[in-house]
Design a protein around this motif. Structure first.
Motif, PDB file in Angstrom:
ATOM      1  N   HIS A 157      38.897  35.403  36.375  1.00 39.68           N
ATOM      2  CA  HIS A 157      39.192  36.623  35.610  1.00 39.68           C
ATOM      3  C   HIS A 157      38.111  37.673  35.867  1.00 39.68           C
TER       4      HIS A 157
ATOM      5  N   ASP B 160      35.309  38.061  33.284  1.00 40.49           N
ATOM      6  CA  ASP B 160      35.701  39.435  32.931  1.00 40.49           C
ATOM      7  C   ASP B 160      34.759  40.462  33.574  1.00 40.49           C
TER       8      ASP B 160
ATOM      9  N   LYS C 288      49.780  40.221  34.975  1.00 34.54           N
ATOM     10  CA  LYS C 288      48.884  40.175  33.812  1.00 34.54           C
ATOM     11  C   LYS C 288      49.493  41.037  32.712  1.00 34.54           C
TER      12      LYS C 288
ATOM     13  N   HIS D 195      41.231  34.529  27.128  1.00 32.16           N
ATOM     14  CA  HIS D 195      40.394  34.694  25.923  1.00 32.16           C
ATOM     15  C   HIS D 195      40.672  33.664  24.828  1.00 32.16           C
TER      16      HIS D 195
ATOM     17  N   HIS E  78      37.670  42.169  37.039  1.00 27.85           N
ATOM     18  CA  HIS E  78      38.354  43.457  37.145  1.00 27.85           C
ATOM     19  C   HIS E  78      37.744  44.281  38.276  1.00 27.85           C
TER      20      HIS E  78
HETATM   21 ZN   LIG Z   1      39.880  41.176  31.397  1.00 26.13          ZN
END
Ligand SMILES: [Zn+2]
Length: 428
Positions: free
Chosen positions: A67, A314, A181, A242, A69
């Motif tokens: 995960h 993340d 997603k 999460h 970005h």
């Molecule tokens: Zn994320």
């Protein structure tokens, strides 16, 4: 050219004991041809071979971050990302993906990028323009009309209702998304998001899963709240991102449906660490303080219930969460008492490969798999923090090619080692 790595302290990621004086033979197709103890290795069948003596260094599967970005940098005030144009973000991503690979991450799953630039970055890696990790792309994040999505401009593809989600899904897939997603609940990292609140209806979630399934692809659902988790599981999501506010029913549903949870605990850790820095948005600090303890506890409960946890940092989405520091997530798992170092490493290798639906190709060092592996100075099974220092990642091998090598004395030249190597690894 084939590669032979010898003298390794070998952790193959399958759960077997470490092999001292281990050998891995990588074929000229980039796949693992042999792996095992030195005395068990058969004669080398390749004409051209590079030999590397690891002298007892730790050899393990390449790390996988499930995960991240691409396109977001981890700026202290994340809203500032909106002032950087997409082309500049794409250029910045080149350096960030190179840093990620240098840190030992040979695969990343990108869980949402503004204006689909992840497809171009992936293309750059696959064409050899960028020395970066294998990238799995999702394109834009699918979301309902809701408060908060304006915070990261162009990151979300807004849709409402079954038909619109069908179209939005097809758009990402048309560009080559490897998975989809969706925001099943509100978020923490934007001011309007309510983490516990449901966002996407089950019917809308099903539209996404249906479109992904047609192309044998999976759906990753961002879900903090318990009801959002249940909706996503019921609709057929493959991973829950999460899972911060679980309840017993959500936990048992995730076990029953073989769901993978991706915790992303780095986000809250860094927000609190830098809470006194002037640029970190106040709402993020407040929301993180409210939810941090329960988030960690939810992952603990998930582990105790038998839910499989895949590592995800993340990277990029939150303050100071820089690409290339992904291994911090593993250190947090260990320091929070959630996992042993071995379990943490498995969450970023074997289990992460399963969560990314690529376990038949990577994640362990086994015959027939793509040769993605790293050579580490130190033993991360004893001290997970050795993975934080990029200088400890001595070699990175991706697709059977050495893409980072800090030990310049290697490869051993074949003539110099001929008597020894021929004795140990005779050619056919
Ligand atoms: Zn994320």
């Amino acid at each position: 050219m084939a590669i032979v790595l010898k003298g390794a302290k070998l952790f193959d990621g399958t759960g077997k004991d470490i092999i001292t004086d281990g050998v891995v033979v990588i074929g000229d197709d980039g796949k693992i041809d042999q792996v095992g103890k030195r005395q068990d290795v058969s004669p080398i069948k390749y004409d051209e071979v590079s030999y590397y003596d690891l002298n007892g260094q730790f050899l393990m599967p390449g790390l996988i971050d499930a995960h991240i970005h691409i396109g977001l940098q981890g700026m202290p005030d994340t809203y500032q990302e909106n002032y950087i144009c997409e082309t500049s973000r794409a250029v910045r991503s080149v350096k960030e993906m190179e840093a990620t690979l240098q840190a030992g991450f040979t695969t990343v799953r990108n869980c949402g990028t503004a204006n689909k630039i992840d497809f171009s970055v992936k293309e750059g890696v696959e064409n050899g323009w960028i020395n970066g990790p294998r990238i799995l792309t999702s394109g834009e994040i699918l979301s309902t009309t809701c408060s908060g999505t304006e915070y990261f401009e162009n990151l979300y593809r807004i849709a409402d209702g079954y038909d619109e989600f069908k179209k939005a899904s097809r758009e990402q897939l048309k560009f080559g998304a490897d998975f989809l997603k969706v925001m099943a609940t509100g978020a923490i990292m934007n001011p309007g998001g309510i983490p516990g609140a449901e966002q996407t209806d089950i019917k809308e979630l099903k539209a996404i899963v249906e479109e992904a399934t047609k192309l044998e692809k999976k759906v990753a659902a961002h879900a903090h709240g318990a009801q959002g988790i249940k909706n996503a599981v019921q609709a057929g999501a493959y991973t829950i991102e999460h899972a911060s506010l679980v309840d017993d029913e959500a936990l048992s549903m995730m076990v029953d449906h073989n769901i993978y949870v991706v915790p992303t605990l780095t986000v809250g850790y860094l927000v609190l660490k830098y809470a006194n820095e002037i640029n970190v948005p106040r709402f993020m600090i407040d929301k993180t303080r409210q939810i941090r303890t329960v988030r960690v506890n939810s992952i603990k409960r998930a582990l105790e219930s038998g839910v499989r946890i895949a590592m995800g940092s993340d990277a990029g989405v939150s303050p100071y969460n820089y690409h290339g520091n992904n291994a911090l997530e593993l250190v947090i798992y260990v320091n929070e008492g959630l996992m042993s170092p071995t379990e943490a490493i498995l969450s970023a290798t074997k289990v992460a490969a399963e969560a990314c639906d690529i376990a038949s190709e990577v994640g362990t060092i086994e015959k027939g798999k793509i040769a993605d592996m790293i050579v580490v100075d130190g033993n991360p099974l004893e001290d997970i923090e050795v993975l934080l220092n990029k200088d400890n990642i001595r070699k990175v091998i991706k697709d059977g090619k050495i893409v980072k090598n800090l030990d310049k004395e290697s490869p051993c030249s074949i003539p110099q080692l001929t008597p020894y190597m021929e004795e140990d690894f005779p050619k056919v």
